[in-house]
Design a protein around this motif. Structure first.
Motif, short mmCIF file in Angstrom:
data_model
loop_
_atom_site.label_atom_id
_atom_site.label_comp_id
_atom_site.label_asym_id
_atom_site.label_seq_id
_atom_site.Cartn_x
_atom_site.Cartn_y
_atom_site.Cartn_z
N UNK A 18 38.38 27.27 49.26
CA UNK A 18 38.11 28.56 49.87
C UNK A 18 39.23 29.55 49.58
N UNK A 19 40.47 29.05 49.67
CA UNK A 19 41.62 29.93 49.43
C UNK A 19 41.60 30.43 47.99
N UNK A 20 41.33 29.50 47.04
CA UNK A 20 41.29 29.89 45.63
C UNK A 20 40.17 30.91 45.38
N UNK A 21 39.07 30.74 46.09
CA UNK A 21 37.95 31.66 45.90
C UNK A 21 38.29 33.06 46.44
N UNK A 22 39.02 33.07 47.55
CA UNK A 22 39.48 34.35 48.10
C UNK A 22 40.40 35.02 47.07
N UNK A 23 41.29 34.24 46.45
CA UNK A 23 42.22 34.79 45.47
C UNK A 23 41.48 35.35 44.25
N UNK A 24 40.49 34.59 43.76
CA UNK A 24 39.75 35.05 42.58
C UNK A 24 38.99 36.34 42.89
N UNK A 25 38.42 36.41 44.09
CA UNK A 25 37.72 37.64 44.48
C UNK A 25 38.73 38.78 44.61
N UNK A 26 39.89 38.47 45.18
CA UNK A 26 40.94 39.49 45.35
C UNK A 26 41.41 40.01 44.00
N UNK A 27 41.45 39.14 42.98
CA UNK A 27 41.84 39.59 41.62
C UNK A 27 40.94 40.74 41.18
N UNK A 28 39.65 40.57 41.42
CA UNK A 28 38.69 41.60 41.01
C UNK A 28 38.87 42.88 41.83
N UNK A 29 39.12 42.70 43.12
CA UNK A 29 39.33 43.89 43.96
C UNK A 29 40.63 44.60 43.58
#
Lengths: 312, 180
Positions: A18-29
């Protein structure tokens, strides 16, 4: 997967995935935030209430910007100007706000566990923006995200958290988050400000700042939370500063470069000198910048859960 | 109704070659042009296209990028969960001719989201759309392709299109409607 999470109450219940997925989404944002048009209409039919029962500058502005840039409608609530002063209970206050068709609550509260309590008793998604001395999950996420950005990865890195560990929700969330991502964590501070059984969490404990700095790749400096201290934990701020304040001369004595972090607000000259806070090794302002992207990612992923639920 | 191959590997190669020649015909050396593949499925076509362009027109001036439209979709929180993928555009799209590349043009909604995402990188002079398959008569928005590989009419049969990208085995399938 974070998209199936209903609330973000703390890091403790979050998986590494979940944390990694938040990070990957944050990269895009983050990429979006660096483009000329910084808004998306992702949450355009969504209403978020920011309930702040405790003072905040960065977290509140950061959440507000994140919500606005996702296109959500927002309501701001501050306990100092509300009916809480007239004796209304937390559940009543929140239910009244929810009856105005609010989808998600971002809450900061001085009582540890307040967000968890609310999640059990009201029908809304809750994001913990800091509950007393318990957790501050979005701060831990943005701290780990900033380490990942600066050093490439969190895995295997040595991070020391220095200062008032006893009263710090940032420290606890950071310990959980960094350990889940494979970092080695140490806490450093006066014996009175280190919780007695903290080593049970698998962290190292050190009372000498120089030794801690020599060990680490990253030093996260925390402020002394005088507002939460009901007794004297050390003789004076001056003495604390002499033993645990980070100065440039201490960094110069190290045989390596380390990354300096601080969740803010900074008490310059107490836990960190101005020279260090504003120096080349400091990523304090990058942490603030990353805060918006990480919070956008959290809100975006949580908002998708509501759809899942309404479908079923 | 059985699955059938709509475009085989050889035909895919020919279509990509035709696209490159059409781009050269319209834009010469591709000065002020950028080829931008739409994530997730358009980027396979755009990468193959750019590779072929490098081969047929060495020294061309086209830029290359990849774009994610997730945050601009109009079906967020209305269907499946959409996870974003990285956009890679390291130039401003201001005043450029953009060739937006996707695999299949169906309702036109993801292209609309793609155009919105694109405008975040600057104000292009012009945006053209290139697709491998144009599923005509299915549009829900006024969007049309400037370059299309094949045009299929699957509205009455409910068939859908699946593009598979494998080295030496690129093929596009016309699959029967699962509900029928």
């Amino acid at each position: 997967m974070p998209a199936t999470l209903k609330h973000l109450l703390g890091i403790k219940g979050l998986s590494e995935e979940s944390i990694q997925q938040i990070f990957e989404t944050a990269d895009n944002f983050k990429q979006l935030l660096n483009s000329p048009v910084k808004k998306t209409p992702s949450l355009r039919d969504f209403t978020v209430a920011n309930l702040f029962f405790e003072n905040s500058t960065r977290t509140r502005v950061s959440f507000e910007l994140a919500e606005k840039r996702l296109g959500a409608d927002i309501v701001n609530f501050s306990s100092s100007t509300s009916s809480v002063k007239k004796g209304e209970t937390l559940i009543d206050t929140v239910n009244n706000i929810l009856s105005m068709k609010v989808d998600m609550l971002v809450m900061r509260h001085p009582a540890p566990g307040a967000c968890m309590f609310l999640a059990r008793h009201v029908n809304a998604q809750i994001v913990n923006a800091g509950d007393g001395t318990h957790e501050h999950p979005t701060q831990a996420l943005l701290d780990a995200y900033s380490i990942r950005e600066k050093l490439g990865s969190v895995y295997g890195k040595k991070v020391v958290i220095v200062g008032d560990i006893l009263h710090s929700r940032v420290a606890l969330s950071n310990i959980f988050c960094l350990q889940k991502l494979g970092a080695d964590v140490m806490v450093c501070g006066p014996k009175t400000l280190i919780p007695r059984h903290i080593a049970d969490l698998g962290v190292k404990v050190e009372h000498n700042l120089h030794n801690a700095l020599q060990w680490c790749d990253v030093a996260n400096m925390l402020r002394i939370q005088l507002e939460r201290q009901d007794i004297k934990y050390f003789p004076s701020l001056r003495e604390y500063s002499m033993q645990f304040g980070l100065t440039q001369s201490m960094l110069n004595k190290l045989d390596k470069e380390i990354v300096i972090m601080h969740p803010g607000p900074i008490n310059r000259g107490v836990e960190i000198s101005s020279e260090v806070a504003d120096g080349n090794n400091s990523i304090i302002l990058q942490q603030v910048e990353n805060g918006v992207a990480v919070r956008m990612a959290v809100l975006y992923l949580l908002a998708q859960h509501q759809l899942e639920q309404s479908k079923s | 109704m059985e699955a059938k191959i709509l475009i085989n590997h050889r035909q895919t190669e020919l279509i990509i070659r035709r696209f490159v020649l059409q781009l050269i015909e319209h834009h010469g050396n591709l000065e002020n042009c950028a080829i931008i593949g739409l994530q997730p499925r358009g980027v396979e076509l755009s990468r193959n296209l750019f590779r072929k362009l490098n081969e047929l027109k060495p020294g061309h001036a086209a830029r290359y990028g990849e774009l994610d439209n997730t945050f601009f979709r109009d079906d967020i929180r209305r269907g499946e969960i959409h996870m974003p993928r990285p956009s890679k555009i390291d130039f401003s799209t201001e005043s450029l001719n953009i060739i937006l590349v996707d695999d299949v043009l169906f309702t036109g909604r993801s292209i609309r989201a793609g155009i919105d995402a694109l405008i975040n990188f600057g104000r292009p002079a012009r945006v053209e759309l290139m697709v491998l398959v144009d599923r005509r008569y299915n549009r829900e928005l006024p969007i049309s392709a400037d370059y299309s590989g094949v045009v299929v009419d699957s509205r009455s049969t409910g068939e859908h299109v699946k593009v598979e990208w494998n080295t030496n085995q690129n093929q596009t399938w016309l699959l029967p409607n699962k509900e029928k």
